[in-house]
Design a protein around this motif. Structure first.
Motif, short mmCIF file in Angstrom:
data_model
loop_
_atom_site.label_atom_id
_atom_site.label_comp_id
_atom_site.label_asym_id
_atom_site.label_seq_id
_atom_site.Cartn_x
_atom_site.Cartn_y
_atom_site.Cartn_z
N ARG A 286 40.52 55.17 -4.14
CA ARG A 286 40.94 54.29 -3.06
C ARG A 286 41.48 52.97 -3.60
O ARG A 286 40.97 52.42 -4.55
CB ARG A 286 39.80 54.02 -2.09
N SER B 14 42.87 50.52 -1.10
CA SER B 14 42.80 49.49 -0.06
C SER B 14 41.74 49.84 0.94
O SER B 14 41.24 50.96 0.99
CB SER B 14 44.16 49.39 0.64
N GLY C 32 42.25 50.18 4.01
CA GLY C 32 42.80 51.16 4.94
C GLY C 32 42.50 52.57 4.52
O GLY C 32 42.14 53.42 5.34
N GLU C 33 42.62 52.86 3.22
CA GLU C 33 42.34 54.20 2.75
C GLU C 33 40.86 54.52 2.89
O GLU C 33 40.48 55.63 3.19
CB GLU C 33 42.77 54.34 1.29
N SER D 104 40.23 55.35 6.48
CA SER D 104 40.82 56.63 6.85
C SER D 104 39.98 57.79 6.36
O SER D 104 39.85 58.81 7.03
CB SER D 104 42.23 56.73 6.28
N VAL E 111 45.94 58.64 7.40
CA VAL E 111 46.06 57.49 6.49
C VAL E 111 47.14 56.53 6.98
O VAL E 111 46.97 55.30 7.01
CB VAL E 111 46.37 57.98 5.06
N GLU E 112 48.28 57.08 7.38
CA GLU E 112 49.38 56.26 7.86
C GLU E 112 48.99 55.47 9.10
O GLU E 112 49.36 54.30 9.27
CB GLU E 112 50.60 57.13 8.13
N PHE F 108 46.00 54.40 9.99
CA PHE F 108 45.12 53.27 9.70
C PHE F 108 45.78 52.21 8.83
O PHE F 108 45.30 51.08 8.76
CB PHE F 108 43.83 53.78 9.04
N GLN F 109 46.89 52.56 8.18
CA GLN F 109 47.59 51.56 7.39
C GLN F 109 48.59 50.76 8.22
O GLN F 109 48.83 49.59 7.97
CB GLN F 109 48.32 52.23 6.22
N LYS F 110 49.20 51.42 9.22
CA LYS F 110 50.29 50.78 9.95
C LYS F 110 49.96 50.43 11.40
O LYS F 110 50.64 49.61 12.01
CB LYS F 110 51.52 51.69 9.91
#
Length: 819
Positions: A693, A695, A697-698, A701, A750-751, A753-755
């Motif tokens: 990991r 970040s 965010g990862e 996720s 993942v996307e 929770f990142q964006k």
């Protein structure tokens, strides 16, 4: 004539002891003491010991008069007479005579004449060497400690006379110590008020010889020439003082040393501080060494906000002290020693990154030099290793576990991460603590790998081998090599090469013990997986592959039985398949390096198994590579400027090791062909993903992904399905598509929770929490609610039914419940 008769008559009436004392003084002081009369005086003192105190008082009176009149010749005669009387008389009444003697010595020391000061000191030293038969309850040496200390700091203009005065002061302090250290009735010379004068005076004179090394671990008999040197005399006196120190006096003796080094900024130079503590460690009793080390550690803590050079000097002294100390002398608080050093390491990292000793205050900020902090960190790491080398194996294992518990892992040990230094500080602390582990494990020897490497240590260590930081991975591999190498075979595999005959290496191979078999049975697959994943890392370089090769070689010699050998061969073939795989985005250098590593290891293992057909196949493939594809061999890959092809499309056929061929030839020698024929596939776990990991965010996720798998919404009861040939066929065909769908679903999570906006993520997590809470409430209602009573229920005033409290003896139970 009448006047002469009166004078003669009065002279005859004087006490005999006065006449005997007067007779020892000649008319001309240059003639010296009248020996015949001195013998009479000595005989009289021995015959009438009750007169000894009067003799001393009269001699003192004459000496005071002669000092006042500057008749120094008679002063010397009086002191010589006192010395002879002291040496001859040991009666009970000598105490009063000693008082007169000390009064005369004090008179001489108070004089401003260097010769009289030296004369008084020499007399006091002679007195100090006399063992008195009777104790003294009221004698005080405070003046002598102060005066001799002052003489040690003499600044007389003439250098020769200044040297003589200082040497006299050193001898005087030595005399005071000898006279008082073993006499419990005397004033305690170890009190801080005395030590604060004696020790700095000795260190002041010791500084003159800062450029010379300490002579020996124990004081030796000095030659006449050496006795003229204040430095050598000081060292002998300092050694004698420390050698007489008991357990409770070590602190009082060492504290002035620390204060002197602080006050004169002598930590930064290191040389004099190291010399002082070498003398201390060699002079004190060995069982007291840990007390000195503990004081140094406490002083290091007290100077935690001082400059890096000061802290580095203290750490350097600790390093030397640990090297001198006997085995196990760190004392009962072993972990406290390492805790202090690790704390200093973490503070140094914080100082380096924040640029301030106190980030909360802007007042009086000192300039922090990065290179000085780095030097301090290296010194702390070396000191940790030096301490560890003094410990037995079981204590070293405890220290390894202790350090491992201090290494910060994001999301696992967040409390250990400094908030001031941020992620870079976390990484630096990880690197520093792993370097400390490298020092602790260096030279580690154990017969039982299970006890030396418990799961609580091995598993977190291996988890760091999966991080993306190449430096961290290399340190983990180095630690593993130190722990596994028990026969010093590691230096023989420092470079990867194809060795046609391994007998030239003179390897030490022992039969695998039962404990080793159990260790590999428990942790073998874990080690294989981490080796495989280490080769798969794109950031791995030459050092990584060389270390991985050494690890494979050491496993083959230290912990290998027949089953382990089979698994290692499967692993090597799996590495070859990894290098050939087009799915992995490995650079061309990494692919060639993995090929070369597999070739070098199979060349080694085939010679260790001594199966001729196996060796023949390996050597044939290597010969083909040498002719057609030299870039698949270590000699052409692990060099400074390797010549590599643009692609590896031609890597097929005779340049590859064949699993079927190896299975066939080893099967004929009794190896497990079924296991050999099964390709090695590493088992991926949550540990692999968590260690990657980058970040927050990862991290979130991954947590949501686990939740989504275990969510009650996805839980549907499906009827039992009949398994047929068609079912299995469809499962195999659809597996690829399912993997693609699963990969796509993970990417979307993942996307998201990142964006996605924070409010959307918070709402999603809140819904999950609400659902979980409702399910928990249902479970608690079922488990906590009392069972229905056989006597029925009653209705409350609000329409709710409540269980009626019925005595047990009135309840009606079914017949099956009655015994």
């Amino acid at each position: 004539m009448a006047m002469l008769w009166v004078c003669g008559c009065c002279g005859a009436l004087r006490p005999r002891y006065k006449r005997l004392v007067d007779n020892i003084f000649p008319e001309d002081p240059e003639d010296g003491l009248v020996k015949a009369n001195m013998e009479k005086l000595t005989f009289y003192a021995l015959s009438a010991p009750e007169k000894l105190d009067r003799i001393g008082a009269y001699l003192s009176e004459r000496l005071s008069r002669d000092v006042a009149r500057h008749r120094y010749g008679y002063v010397c005669i009086a002191m010589e007479a006192l010395d002879q009387l002291l040496m001859a008389c040991h009666c009970q009444s000598i105490n009063l005579f000693v008082e007169s003697f000390l009064k005369m010595v004090r008179k001489l020391l108070e004089s401003d004449k260097p010769n009289l000061q030296i004369l008084g000191t020499n007399s006091f030293v002679k007195f100090a060497n006399i063992e008195e038969d009777t104790p003294s309850y009221h004698r005080s040496y405070d003046f002598f400690v102060s005066r001799f200390s002052e003489m040690c700091h003499s600044s007389y203009e003439d250098p020769d006379i200044r040297t003589k005065i200082r040497m006299a002061g050193i001898k005087g302090l030595q005399g005071v110590v000898r006279k008082t250290v073993n006499d419990e009735l005397q004033a305690n010379i170890w009190d801080p008020q005395h030590m604060d004068k004696i020790v700095p005076s000795l260190l002041f004179n010791l500084q003159c010889g800062e450029g010379t090394e300490s002579r020996s671990p124990s004081p030796l008999q000095a030659s006449e020439k050496e006795k003229e040197s204040p430095v050598e005399l000081t060292e002998r006196c300092f050694r004698e003082l420390l050698g007489r120190a008991a357990y409770g006096n070590i602190k009082n003796a060492v504290t002035p040393v620390l204060m002197h080094l602080d006050n004169h900024s002598l930590w930064e130079g290191k040389v004099f501080a190291v010399r002082c503590f070498k003398i201390i460690m060699y002079s004190i009793q060995s069982q007291h060494s840990h007390l000195v080390i503990q004081q140094l550690l406490g002083h290091l803590d007290a100077n935690s906000k001082n400059s890096a050079t000061v802290r580095a000097g203290i750490v350097e002294v600790l390093l030397e002290a640990a090297a001198i100390a006997a085995s196990g002398s760190v004392g009962p608080t072993v972990l406290e020693v390492f805790n202090t050093l690790l704390r200093q390491l973490r503070l140094s990292v914080d100082y380096e990154l924040t640029g301030s000793y106190d980030p909360t205050s802007n007042i009086g900020i000192k300039i922090i030099k990065t290179h000085e902090e780095r030097q301090l960190q290296e010194a702390v790491i070396r000191t940790i290793g030096s301490f560890a080398n003094t410990l037995p194996t079981y204590q070293r294992s405890e220290v390894m576990l202790f350090i491992m518990g201090k290494i910060p892992v994001p999301g696992v040990h967040p409390a250990l991460v400094s908030t001031a230094s941020g992620p870079e500080g976390t990484r630096m602390i990880q690197v520093m603590l792993l370097k400390s582990l490298v020092q602790v494990t260096a030279g580690f020897q154990t017969t039982n790998m299970l006890t030396a490497l418990p799961s609580s240590f091995l598993e977190p260590l291996l988890s760091f081998s999966l991080t993306e930081d190449p430096e961290v991975r290399l340190l983990v591999l180095t630690i593993l090599l130190s722990l596994i190498d028990r026969h010093d075979n590691r230096p023989k595999f420092s470079t990867i090469s194809i060795i046609s005959d391994i007998s030239v290496l003179k390897l030490k191979v022992d039969k695998c013990s039962r404990q080793d078999n159990l260790f590999m049975k428990k942790h073998g697959q874990q080690l294989y997986r981490h080796i495989y994943l280490g080769c798969k890392e794109q950031s791995s370089g030459r050092q990584h592959y060389e270390t991985l090769y050494t690890l494979l070689a050491l496993l083959s010699m230290e912990l290998a039985n027949e089953e382990v050998v089979v698994d290692l061969i499967r692993l090597a073939l799996a590495l070859q398949d990894l290098a050939l795989s087009t799915d992995e985005s490995l650079p061309i250098y990494n692919r060639c390096a993995v090929h070369a590593l597999a070739a070098a290891y199979l060349n080694l293992i085939c010679q260790l198994t001594t199966v001729p057909a196996f060796c023949q196949h390996i050597h044939e493939v290597i010969e083909v590579r040498q002719k057609e594809s030299p870039y698949l061999l270590p000699e052409d890959v692990f060099i400074d400027n390797p010549k590599l092809p643009s692609s590896l499309e031609k890597a097929e056929g005779d340049v590859l090791f064949l699993q079927s061929k190896i299975t066939e030839v080893l099967g004929g020698s009794g190896y497990n062909t079924e296991r050999l024929a099964t390709p090695y596939v590493p088992q991926y776990t949550d540990e692999d993903r968590l260690s990657k990991r980058k970040s927050i965010g990862e991290t979130i996720s991954l947590q949501v992904e686990v939740e989504s798998r275990n969510s009650p919404e996805k839980e549907e009861r499906t009827p039992a399905e009949e398994i047929t040939f068609e079912t299995l066929k469809n499962a195999i065909v659809d597996s690829v598509g399912m993997e693609e769908q699963e990969r796509e679903r993970r990417r979307q999570v993942v996307e998201k929770f990142q964006k996605a906006p924070f409010e959307e993520i918070a709402a999603h997590c809140g819904a999950r929490a609400t659902l979980l809470q409702s399910k928990l409430n249902q479970i608690f209602e079922i488990t906590i609610r009392p069972p229905p009573s056989p006597s029925g229920t009653i209705s409350s005033g609000y329409g709710q039914s409540q269980s009626r409290s019925v005595p047990v003896y009135e309840m009606k139970f079914p017949d099956l419940c009655v015994y």
